[in-house]
Scaffold this active site. Sequence first.
Site, PDB file in Angstrom:
ATOM      1  N   HIS A  27       1.326  -1.259   0.689  1.00  0.00           N
ATOM      2  CA  HIS A  27       0.103  -0.166  -0.102  1.00  0.00           C
ATOM      3  C   HIS A  27       1.113   0.605   0.427  1.00  0.00           C
ATOM      4  O   HIS A  27       1.911   1.425   1.197  1.00  0.00           O
ATOM      5  CB  HIS A  27      -0.838  -0.079   0.970  1.00  0.00           C
ATOM      6  CG  HIS A  27      -2.373  -0.848   1.437  1.00  0.00           C
ATOM      7  ND1 HIS A  27      -2.276  -1.865   2.273  1.00  0.00           N
ATOM      8  CD2 HIS A  27      -2.752  -1.240   0.155  1.00  0.00           C
ATOM      9  CE1 HIS A  27      -3.749  -2.571   1.706  1.00  0.00           C
ATOM     10  NE2 HIS A  27      -3.963  -1.828   0.659  1.00  0.00           N
ATOM     11  N   GLU A  71       1.648   3.905   2.800  1.00  0.00           N
ATOM     12  CA  GLU A  71       2.174   3.308   4.241  1.00  0.00           C
ATOM     13  C   GLU A  71       3.703   3.345   4.565  1.00  0.00           C
ATOM     14  O   GLU A  71       4.305   2.396   4.675  1.00  0.00           O
ATOM     15  CB  GLU A  71       1.479   1.212   4.400  1.00  0.00           C
ATOM     16  CG  GLU A  71      -0.589   1.752   4.684  1.00  0.00           C
ATOM     17  CD  GLU A  71      -1.384   0.048   3.866  1.00  0.00           C
ATOM     18  OE1 GLU A  71       0.046  -0.211   4.759  1.00  0.00           O
ATOM     19  OE2 GLU A  71      -2.016   0.603   4.511  1.00  0.00           O
ATOM     20  N   ARG A  75      -3.171   4.627  -1.597  1.00  0.00           N
ATOM     21  CA  ARG A  75      -3.386   3.644  -1.247  1.00  0.00           C
ATOM     22  C   ARG A  75      -2.738   2.380  -2.426  1.00  0.00           C
ATOM     23  O   ARG A  75      -2.270   1.646  -1.823  1.00  0.00           O
ATOM     24  CB  ARG A  75      -4.679   2.635  -0.569  1.00  0.00           C
ATOM     25  CG  ARG A  75      -5.153   1.946  -0.023  1.00  0.00           C
ATOM     26  CD  ARG A  75      -6.182   1.146   0.632  1.00  0.00           C
ATOM     27  NE  ARG A  75      -6.265   0.384   0.764  1.00  0.00           N
ATOM     28  CZ  ARG A  75      -6.637  -0.625   1.561  1.00  0.00           C
ATOM     29  NH1 ARG A  75      -5.392  -0.396   2.354  1.00  0.00           N
ATOM     30  NH2 ARG A  75      -7.053  -1.961   1.508  1.00  0.00           N
ATOM     31  N   HIS A  82       2.765  -3.717   7.343  1.00  0.00           N
ATOM     32  CA  HIS A  82       1.876  -2.950   6.202  1.00  0.00           C
ATOM     33  C   HIS A  82       1.456  -2.010   7.647  1.00  0.00           C
ATOM     34  O   HIS A  82       2.192  -1.951   8.036  1.00  0.00           O
ATOM     35  CB  HIS A  82       0.086  -3.485   6.261  1.00  0.00           C
ATOM     36  CG  HIS A  82       0.159  -3.535   4.943  1.00  0.00           C
ATOM     37  ND1 HIS A  82      -0.549  -3.881   4.166  1.00  0.00           N
ATOM     38  CD2 HIS A  82       0.945  -5.167   4.440  1.00  0.00           C
ATOM     39  CE1 HIS A  82      -0.526  -4.546   2.944  1.00  0.00           C
ATOM     40  NE2 HIS A  82       0.035  -5.394   3.190  1.00  0.00           N
ATOM     41  N   GLU A  96       1.036  -4.807  11.346  1.00  0.00           N
ATOM     42  CA  GLU A  96       0.701  -3.711  10.843  1.00  0.00           C
ATOM     43  C   GLU A  96       1.200  -2.724  11.503  1.00  0.00           C
ATOM     44  O   GLU A  96       0.636  -2.647  13.102  1.00  0.00           O
ATOM     45  CB  GLU A  96      -1.338  -3.664  11.185  1.00  0.00           C
ATOM     46  CG  GLU A  96      -2.272  -4.091  10.053  1.00  0.00           C
ATOM     47  CD  GLU A  96      -3.042  -3.233   9.239  1.00  0.00           C
ATOM     48  OE1 GLU A  96      -2.143  -2.404   8.546  1.00  0.00           O
ATOM     49  OE2 GLU A  96      -3.574  -2.718   9.563  1.00  0.00           O
TER      50      GLU A  96
HETATM   51  C1  9B3 Z   1      -6.147  -7.685   4.784  1.00  0.00           C
HETATM   52  C2  9B3 Z   1      -6.489  -8.659   3.995  1.00  0.00           C
HETATM   53 CL1  9B3 Z   1      -7.254  -8.643   2.859  1.00  0.00          CL
HETATM   54  C3  9B3 Z   1      -5.373  -9.861   4.743  1.00  0.00           C
HETATM   55  N1  9B3 Z   1      -5.752 -10.661   3.967  1.00  0.00           N
HETATM   56  N2  9B3 Z   1      -4.528  -9.343   5.282  1.00  0.00           N
HETATM   57  C4  9B3 Z   1      -4.398  -8.232   6.242  1.00  0.00           C
HETATM   58  C5  9B3 Z   1      -5.077  -6.786   5.996  1.00  0.00           C
HETATM   59  C6  9B3 Z   1      -5.340  -5.714   6.533  1.00  0.00           C
HETATM   60  C7  9B3 Z   1      -4.105  -4.715   5.355  1.00  0.00           C
HETATM   61  C8  9B3 Z   1      -5.541  -4.741   4.240  1.00  0.00           C
HETATM   62  O1  9B3 Z   1      -5.221  -4.556   3.321  1.00  0.00           O
HETATM   63  O2  9B3 Z   1      -6.195  -3.862   4.708  1.00  0.00           O
HETATM   64  C9  9B3 Z   1      -4.225  -3.368   5.847  1.00  0.00           C
HETATM   65 SE1  9B3 Z   1      -4.473  -2.456   5.229  1.00  0.00          SE
HETATM   66 ZN    ZN Z   2      -1.816  -1.603   3.654  1.00  0.00          ZN
HETATM   67 ZN    ZN Z   3      -3.420  -0.444   7.413  1.00  0.00          ZN
END
Ligand code: 9B3
Ligand code: ZN
Ligand code: ZN
Length: 419
Positions: free
Chosen positions: A179, A182, A237, A306, A380
């Site tokens: 992303h 981040e 993002r 992230h 995160e």
């Molecule tokens: C989202 C998904 Cl789909 C996953 N498999 N693992 C972590 C996340 C959280 C991150 C997102 O893409 O929203 C946080 Se920025």
């Molecule tokens: Zn992220």
């Molecule tokens: Zn995040």
Amino acid sequence: MMEGLLLLGFVAVVLSRVPDDQYAGDKVLHLKPENEQHLQFIRDMAQTVKIDFWQPSSLDLVTTNRSVDFRVPADWVSDIQSRLEKIGLKYNVLIDDMKTLIENQFDQKDTSSTFYNYEKYHQWIEIESWIAKVAIENPRLISWFRIGRSYEHRNIYILRVGKRTGVVKPTIFMDCGIHAREWISPAFCQWFVKEAVQSYGKNCSMATLLDNLDFLIVPVVNVDGYVYSWTKDRLWRKTRSRNLGTNCVGTDPNRNFDAKWCSIGASRNPCDETYCGSHVESEQEVKAVANVIRKYKAIKAYITMHSYSQMCLFPYSYTYSLTPNYKELNFIARKAVMALQSLHRTRYSYGPGALTIYPSAGGSDDWAYDFGIKYSFTFELRDTGRYGFLLPESQIKPTCEETMLAIKYIATYVLRHPY
Ligand code: 9B3
Ligand code: ZN
Ligand code: ZN
Ligand code: ZN
């Protein structure tokens, strides 16, 4: 030489120009809905004003026991504040002025050190030349490859870090910068490489890891988005790929992997922050990462960085079902978080993605897990919302130092549990 310097100066000036009043006066409000009227107000607002969720949690996740952070554009602030007061919806002002905060995340002091300042955020051109340089200067520990190109034709690189022994070693894959906004994530990947080369020969635990494991590190996956977050929109993002039939740009790379793609917590609307793309791996950046993991048979752990929220997540996010090795993953996450906390008392939560942050499909950790990499984690990083994506540079060092402890714990665990 002179021309080179002038050109670099010119590039820096152009790149640092951002639309003057972008985000000026915008606030981030932390809302605590307590009843159905409050929830309805939030839904209506999200429809009419185009208020951004500061965190990409989707609207249907807004419930009475869950607070939510909203970015409110400057010209709506007073109107919305008075309406919130009228219906008795309690809130805190998390960020008073987005523009000031965006400017303040850069340290004023210039501590330009010998080769690279790891306590600053860097533009892509700087990171790109750092990748080449760190590899060339440490040939016994690092090699580098291009794993693909982005939509806008930038190179996506991978660093292989580990003592060259001539045999295939168990490998840990780590990526950063999926992303764009981040920024602490690419900063951590670089910190990790720095620690590896600086402490090899000095630090016994790091040497053991590098003698017996390889690390495959992608410092920035979503390079186009990263550049865009520096030049045009700090809070971008997604990727920068164009979509058919709309002016809305980009796909969420962490909704684009082949893991129950677009079934939950993702959007089919290209204008949304969690757009899952036109099909699985529609994004070249996602395909590049997935191809390396498919090709490289020795990968035993997958780690993706992230921000923000301070969490250590593991599969699944696409379902509330637990993985067969849930107990083991939970144990590793708990220990990793304890190691992290031991340095500066930074508290992390941990657990399966669906239960811990929100249910959503198409994420890289779920895909890597289902591909057969049984140790799969999403971090995160800092913070929990005070600065959010705009984490000041002064927090790069403490964040990276504590995160190193978690990654080293996981790596050591993987080394001791061959499969
Ligand atoms: C989202 C998904 Cl789909 C996953 N498999 N693992 C972590 C996340 C959280 C991150 C997102 O893409 O929203 C946080 Se920025
Ligand atoms: Zn992220
Ligand atoms: Zn995040
Ligand atoms: Zn820099």
